[in-house]
Design a protein around this motif. Structure first.
Motif, mmCIF file in Angstrom:
data_model
loop_
_atom_site.group_PDB
_atom_site.id
_atom_site.type_symbol
_atom_site.label_atom_id
_atom_site.label_comp_id
_atom_site.label_asym_id
_atom_site.label_seq_id
_atom_site.Cartn_x
_atom_site.Cartn_y
_atom_site.Cartn_z
ATOM 1 N N PRO A 1 5.613 -59.929 -7.849
ATOM 2 C CA PRO A 1 3.871 -59.764 -8.285
ATOM 3 C C PRO A 1 3.707 -58.799 -9.334
ATOM 4 O O PRO A 1 4.794 -57.430 -8.819
ATOM 5 C CB PRO A 1 2.607 -60.017 -6.727
ATOM 6 C CG PRO A 1 3.653 -59.276 -5.837
ATOM 7 C CD PRO A 1 5.112 -59.586 -6.400
ATOM 8 N N VAL A 2 2.794 -58.611 -10.501
ATOM 9 C CA VAL A 2 2.469 -57.163 -10.829
ATOM 10 C C VAL A 2 1.136 -56.729 -10.617
ATOM 11 O O VAL A 2 1.118 -55.620 -10.642
ATOM 12 C CB VAL A 2 1.716 -57.845 -12.375
ATOM 13 C CG1 VAL A 2 0.552 -58.413 -12.163
ATOM 14 C CG2 VAL A 2 2.435 -57.058 -12.844
ATOM 15 N N LEU A 3 0.456 -57.562 -9.423
ATOM 16 C CA LEU A 3 -0.322 -56.056 -9.155
ATOM 17 C C LEU A 3 0.479 -56.279 -7.738
ATOM 18 O O LEU A 3 1.281 -56.685 -6.786
ATOM 19 C CB LEU A 3 -1.825 -57.472 -8.534
ATOM 20 C CG LEU A 3 -2.485 -57.876 -9.167
ATOM 21 C CD1 LEU A 3 -3.614 -58.429 -9.298
ATOM 22 C CD2 LEU A 3 -2.998 -56.555 -10.823
ATOM 23 N N ALA A 4 0.326 -55.204 -7.032
ATOM 24 C CA ALA A 4 0.565 -54.434 -5.861
ATOM 25 C C ALA A 4 0.535 -55.017 -4.148
ATOM 26 O O ALA A 4 -1.155 -55.012 -4.348
ATOM 27 C CB ALA A 4 0.456 -52.820 -5.434
ATOM 28 N N PRO A 5 0.452 -55.705 -3.801
ATOM 29 C CA PRO A 5 0.127 -56.850 -2.864
ATOM 30 C C PRO A 5 -0.095 -55.060 -1.447
ATOM 31 O O PRO A 5 0.256 -54.137 -1.186
ATOM 32 C CB PRO A 5 2.186 -56.098 -1.671
ATOM 33 C CG PRO A 5 3.507 -56.370 -3.085
ATOM 34 C CD PRO A 5 2.718 -55.954 -4.123
ATOM 35 N N LEU A 6 -0.493 -56.427 -1.049
ATOM 36 C CA LEU A 6 -1.323 -54.774 0.181
ATOM 37 C C LEU A 6 -2.005 -55.017 1.062
ATOM 38 O O LEU A 6 -1.869 -56.831 1.189
ATOM 39 C CB LEU A 6 -3.335 -54.436 -0.768
ATOM 40 C CG LEU A 6 -2.546 -53.324 -1.682
ATOM 41 C CD1 LEU A 6 -4.191 -52.731 -2.084
ATOM 42 C CD2 LEU A 6 -2.414 -52.163 -1.213
ATOM 43 N N GLN B 1 -7.323 -53.666 -10.857
ATOM 44 C CA GLN B 1 -7.244 -53.971 -9.398
ATOM 45 C C GLN B 1 -7.633 -52.876 -8.343
ATOM 46 O O GLN B 1 -7.432 -51.763 -9.134
ATOM 47 C CB GLN B 1 -5.509 -53.532 -9.429
ATOM 48 C CG GLN B 1 -4.785 -53.606 -8.025
ATOM 49 C CD GLN B 1 -3.175 -53.205 -8.548
ATOM 50 O OE1 GLN B 1 -2.462 -53.666 -8.580
ATOM 51 N NE2 GLN B 1 -3.138 -52.385 -7.471
#
Lengths: 344, 338
Positions: A25-30, A324
């Motif tokens: 994913p381009v967004l950071a997984p949190l 984000q």
């Protein structure tokens, strides 16, 4: 139909890279303490599909542009007014003389140069014709088979500036020019424009050959006779007592022969370049029937379009990235409770 | 230290890599171009159309192609390989003259009709049977000098009539022209086809045919063997062992006249050698042509974009201060992903 093609198709081997956004994913997984608190609603589903899709689109478009995607040049058949014309040019050495029968000096141009200039203008004026160039002297020579490309036709006409060869063997030249029409486009008007300053005797077997050819492939014939000053006219009937044989009057007998072929035929006699121009103008108006001509649509590079698409998708990704938020930091709003717990 | 504002974006490599990809994609979309120098040539191809060029010595048996067929193929290949902006013209050689059919034209624009014109070359265009190669060559050199082109002269070097006993004329060496001679034909001697008035093949040339063709007038009475005469019978009495009626590529002869005329030489079958000879012996003009920089920017954008995905994946553990304490406590930081 849009025909697309690639310049460097090897780049397409990189297309599996387009699957990367689905894997990473381009967004950071949190991490989140409890998944049930973030239910998978429709908006999340759409975003979770759209974001990798945007990335995949960007990667694909970049690879397509690197592979050199373009629309190929193609030809579209259109209808215009024109004809299929074979220009049959006399290259015998007498064409190097002026209309007055002298070596050309500064003031007067040679018959070949006059014909070259006027034929070149003629080609420019007729945008929809298919043109070919044949030349003849002792032997017939096909310089340019019928084509839509004007520059090469003019380049062949331009060779008239060079010295001519020996004899005038018009019969075989005519046979070559008439035979040069391919049978494919029979609907269009076909014409042979013979440009010569003289004629020769056409032998019996070549005459039979010509009758045969014209019978099979009817063509319109135009003879632009560049008459040298003092030469006998092709229309002039000899007075009684004068010899009237092909050997004595080859031009008149060629005229009679062409008349006898049974196809539309016109002869123009020109003693100077103005008369040549008038004759060419007349051919111009006569040979304007509907013709299917091919228009070339040049190759179009699609890379600008692809790059714009790429930039747009990456821009959307950047915006998504800007949106984000670190959920944990907002979760820290619960902080006041935690010291109490720790204190306990 | 814990903060309430969104954290990590400015230190997030994925963010900056994405920004980089965006910048390069925008640069690519701008369509910037740099000027590039392209080396273009102006060639004028003269093809020998004399009888010996119809000898079939390319290939074996029924599939054998004539030298002319091979010349047509190679000339089309040369034209195809010229960079855009190059110009090429076409002419033919026979007797002692080279005669232009097409003045040099832009090859990219006119390749299909040019290829058609090359394919239409035919020995019937030859107005005479003679093949005086040295004269034809100097005529071709004059022609290309007037047209401002470099010469590509395709011939097999077969002189007809044979070279006089007294020796041949030297090839002229005008300093204005450059070019190559391309030698057509194989090393083996093959017969030359003979055609009748209407172009039907009627066998092959024999030695008496060649000897008769070389004579200007009939031999003096009583001299059946045809004695040497400087004008009337310049080739003298062709010996029975002479091979003048057979043909092969006269490579040493062609190299000799090429050297005299200041031209290069390459054999017809070898396209690489022809290209090398063209490279050495023909001049180039430098043409400024725009070259798009977009592919470079596009490649950079692709690398940044993929790196953005990779970075996010690989360095995710660096993000977030909430993780940092855990990281300190945790020995296996790499495995701790948030």
């Amino acid at each position: 139909m849009i025909a697309l093609a690639f310049d460097n198709p090897l780049w397409l081997l990189g297309l599996p890279l387009a699957a990367l956004p689905f894997a990473a994913p381009v967004l950071a997984p949190l991490g989140h303490p409890r998944r049930a608190l973030a239910p998978l609603d429709t908006a999340s589903k759409v975003v979770s599909i759209l974001l990798p899709l945007l990335g995949a689109v960007a990667v694909t478009l970049l690879l397509l542009s690197l592979a050199g995607l373009h629309r190929t040049d193609q030809t579209i058949t259109r209808e215009g007014r024109g004809a299929q014309l074979m220009l049959l040019i006399d290259r015998s050495s007498s064409m190097d003389n002026s209309f007055a029968g002298r070596r050309p000096d500064g003031a007067e141009e040679s018959k070949a140069m006059a014909a070259r200039r006027l034929l070149s203008d003629f080609v420019d004026r007729r945008p929809h014709d298919r043109l070919g160039v044949a030349m003849f002297s002792t032997s017939p020579m096909l310089a340019v088979p019928l084509t839509d490309h004007r520059t090469i036709v003019k380049a062949a006409i331009a060779t008239m500036g060079e010295h001519g060869l020996a004899q005038t063997n018009v019969g075989r030249g005519l046979a070559l020019a008439i035979g040069a029409f391919d049978g494919a486009t029979a609907k269009a008007s076909r014409a042979v424009v013979l440009v010569s300053d003289g004629a020769g005797v056409i032998s019996r077997d070549v005459q039979a050959n010509l009758r045969d050819l014209v019978g099979r492939e009817p063509v319109n014939l135009y003879w632009l006779f560049l008459r040298t000053e003092g030469a006998k006219s092709i229309f002039e009937v000899p007075k009684s007592g004068e010899r009237d044989t092909p050997q004595a009057r080859p031009e008149r007998h060629l005229h009679l022969f062409l008349q006898s072929l049974g196809v539309p035929y016109r002869a123009f006699e020109a003693e100077n370049s103005e008369a040549v121009e008038a004759a060419i103008d007349e051919i111009d108006t006569l040979e304007a029937r509907p013709i299917l001509y091919e228009e070339r649509v040049p190759r179009r590079d699609l890379s600008r379009l692809l790059h714009a698409g790429t930039a747009l998708s990456i821009l959307l990704l950047v915006l998504a990235k800007l949106a984000q938020r670190d959920r944990l930091s907002s979760a820290r709003m619960l902080a006041p409770i935690r010291p109490a717990e720790q204190a306990r | 230290m814990r903060t309430a504002k969104p954290i990590g974006r400015l230190v997030d490599p994925a963010f900056w890599l994405l920004i980089g990809a965006l910048c390069f994609a925008l640069l690519a979309a701008l369509g910037l171009a740099t000027m590039e120098e392209r080396r273009v040539r102006t060639l004028f191809v003269v093809v020998d159309l004399t009888r010996s060029m119809t000898a079939r010595d390319y290939g074996e048996g029924v599939k054998a192609r004539s030298r002319l067929d091979e010349a047509e193929r190679v000339v089309t290949e040369i034209a195809r390989k010229l960079p855009c902006g190059s110009r090429i013209g076409l002419g033919l050689f026979t007797e002692r003259r080279s005669f232009p059919l097409i003045e040099p034209v832009d090859i990219c624009e006119n390749f299909p009709p040019f290829a058609d014109a090359v394919a239409a070359l035919n020995w019937r265009m030859a107005w005479e049977g003679d093949s005086r190669v040295v004269r034809g060559l100097s005529s071709a050199q004059e022609l290309v000098a007037r047209l401002g082109a470099d010469l590509v002269f395709v011939t097999d070097g077969q002189e007809a009539p044979p070279l006089p006993v007294a020796g041949r004329r030297r090839a002229e060496n005008p300093d204005t022209t450059a070019g190559v001679i391309i030698g057509a034909g194989g090393a083996k001697l093959v017969p030359i086809p003979k055609y009748d008035e209407s172009g039907r093949a009627i066998g092959f040339y024999s030695l008496p045919d060649i000897a008769a063709g070389a004579r200007v007038s009939i031999a003096t009475p009583g001299s059946t063997s045809g004695e040497y005469h400087p004008r009337n019978n310049p080739v003298g009495n062709l010996a029975a062992t002479s091979t003048e009626h057979l043909t092969q590529v006269r490579e040493t002869y062609l190299r000799e006249i090429a050297a005299e005329a200041g031209l290069g030489y390459a054999p017809l079958g070898d396209l690489a050698a022809i290209e090398a000879a063209l490279e050495r012996h023909t001049g180039t003009d430098i043409l400024e042509a725009p070259r798009s920089l977009s592919p470079i920017f596009a490649a950079a954008a692709l690398i940044f974009l993929i790196a953005a995905y990779g970075a996010n994946h690989l360095f995710a553990w660096r993000r977030g201060t909430a993780a940092s304490r855990a990281k300190r406590n945790h020995p296996r930081t790499g495995a701790f992903r948030r």
